[in-house]
Scaffold this motif. Structure first.
Motif, PDB file in Angstrom:
ATOM      1  N   UNK A 126     -44.829 -15.254 -11.937  1.00  0.00           N
ATOM      2  CA  UNK A 126     -45.230 -15.524 -10.550  1.00  0.00           C
ATOM      3  C   UNK A 126     -44.108 -16.109  -9.692  1.00  0.00           C
ATOM      4  N   UNK A 127     -42.872 -15.748  -9.985  1.00  0.00           N
ATOM      5  CA  UNK A 127     -41.765 -16.207  -9.143  1.00  0.00           C
ATOM      6  C   UNK A 127     -41.814 -15.477  -7.800  1.00  0.00           C
ATOM      7  N   UNK A 128     -41.656 -16.227  -6.721  1.00  0.00           N
ATOM      8  CA  UNK A 128     -41.758 -15.748  -5.341  1.00  0.00           C
ATOM      9  C   UNK A 128     -43.121 -15.102  -5.098  1.00  0.00           C
ATOM     10  N   UNK A 129     -44.151 -15.797  -5.551  1.00  0.00           N
ATOM     11  CA  UNK A 129     -45.518 -15.299  -5.397  1.00  0.00           C
ATOM     12  C   UNK A 129     -46.489 -16.456  -5.192  1.00  0.00           C
ATOM     13  N   UNK A 130     -47.558 -16.156  -4.474  1.00  0.00           N
ATOM     14  CA  UNK A 130     -48.710 -17.063  -4.447  1.00  0.00           C
ATOM     15  C   UNK A 130     -49.625 -16.688  -5.599  1.00  0.00           C
ATOM     16  N   UNK A 131     -50.336 -17.656  -6.144  1.00  0.00           N
ATOM     17  CA  UNK A 131     -51.235 -17.384  -7.255  1.00  0.00           C
ATOM     18  C   UNK A 131     -52.593 -17.999  -6.965  1.00  0.00           C
ATOM     19  N   UNK A 132     -53.609 -17.177  -6.856  1.00  0.00           N
ATOM     20  CA  UNK A 132     -54.972 -17.678  -6.705  1.00  0.00           C
ATOM     21  C   UNK A 132     -55.500 -18.122  -8.048  1.00  0.00           C
ATOM     22  N   UNK A 133     -56.238 -19.231  -8.070  1.00  0.00           N
ATOM     23  CA  UNK A 133     -56.802 -19.734  -9.322  1.00  0.00           C
ATOM     24  C   UNK A 133     -58.235 -20.160  -9.088  1.00  0.00           C
ATOM     25  N   UNK A 134     -59.127 -19.753 -10.005  1.00  0.00           N
ATOM     26  CA  UNK A 134     -60.551 -20.082  -9.904  1.00  0.00           C
ATOM     27  C   UNK A 134     -61.209 -19.804 -11.247  1.00  0.00           C
ATOM     28  N   UNK A 135     -62.409 -20.333 -11.426  1.00  0.00           N
ATOM     29  CA  UNK A 135     -63.159 -20.037 -12.648  1.00  0.00           C
ATOM     30  C   UNK A 135     -63.772 -18.653 -12.555  1.00  0.00           C
TER      31      UNK A 135
END
Length: 207
Positions: free
Chosen positions: A198-207
């Motif tokens: 995930x370099x130079x990226x946004x990462x969504x996180x959720x259950x």
């Protein structure tokens, strides 16, 4: 590893600080209120009194770091939009490339209107967008930089418990994701220290 942690006394930052110290990393924490970190007694922790809004504070603190972790929030302020130019400047001066920061699901791409961010679209249920706008400014600054950045973007963030199981997705919030706990957000963020993902990226996180 030598880590610079910004926001170490905050909800996510305090969890990352505990993990990093336990794993033997050398941590420098820049804090406006160093007394909030006084309960952390460790030889591998250096606490510096200062503010990201003062470029000289950031420059002297970032020296020697391998990775910068920023868990600063908005709290109705302009700390992110004013502080990130200092962070980026100091990192470039020191030759540091890697920064991992906490954002918000509002700055992920919208699934319903892919040309928009979530907070700009009908996908977001929040009426107030001030916090997302601040995170958007930080995202834009990082995107324009040459740094190896990752922005972890949690959705609704209750304190909760460490479950250890969650979903992540680059640039989007995982389908039907509605919440993620502070400890799990911290755990994922911390895992990126030793990862090239995930370099130079946004990462969504959720259950």
């Amino acid at each position: 590893m030598n880590l610079l942690l910004l926001g170490a006394s905050g909800r996510v930052g305090s969890h990352i600080l505990t993990r990093a110290l336990q794993d033997g990393h050398h941590v420098t924490a820049l804090a406006r209120s160093p007394e909030k970190l006084a309960h952390h007694q460790a030889d591998n922790l250096r606490i510096i009194s200062g503010n990201v809004l003062e470029v000289s504070d950031v420059v002297r603190t970032v020296s020697g770091a391998d990775t910068v972790i920023c868990t600063l929030g908005t709290d109705g302020s302009t700390t992110l939009s004013e502080g990130f130019p200092h962070i980026i400047f100091a990192m470039k001066q020191a030759g540091i490339k890697r920064i991992i920061t906490i954002g918000t699901a509002g700055i992920l791409q919208s699934r319903t209107s892919p040309e928009l961010l979530r907070y700009q679209s009908s996908e977001s249920k929040r009426k107030l967008t001030r916090a997302a706008e601040e995170h958007h400014k930080a995202f834009a600054l990082l995107e324009q930089s040459s740094l190896d950045w990752t922005i972890v973007c949690p959705t609704y963030l209750p304190d909760g418990e460490l479950i250890g199981s969650y979903r992540v997705e680059a640039d989007f919030l995982p389908e039907n994701g509605s919440e993620i706990s502070v400890p799990d957000t911290a755990a994922f963020t911390y895992s990126l220290i030793d990862s090239g993902d995930y370099v130079r990226s946004r990462v969504g996180i959720a259950y």
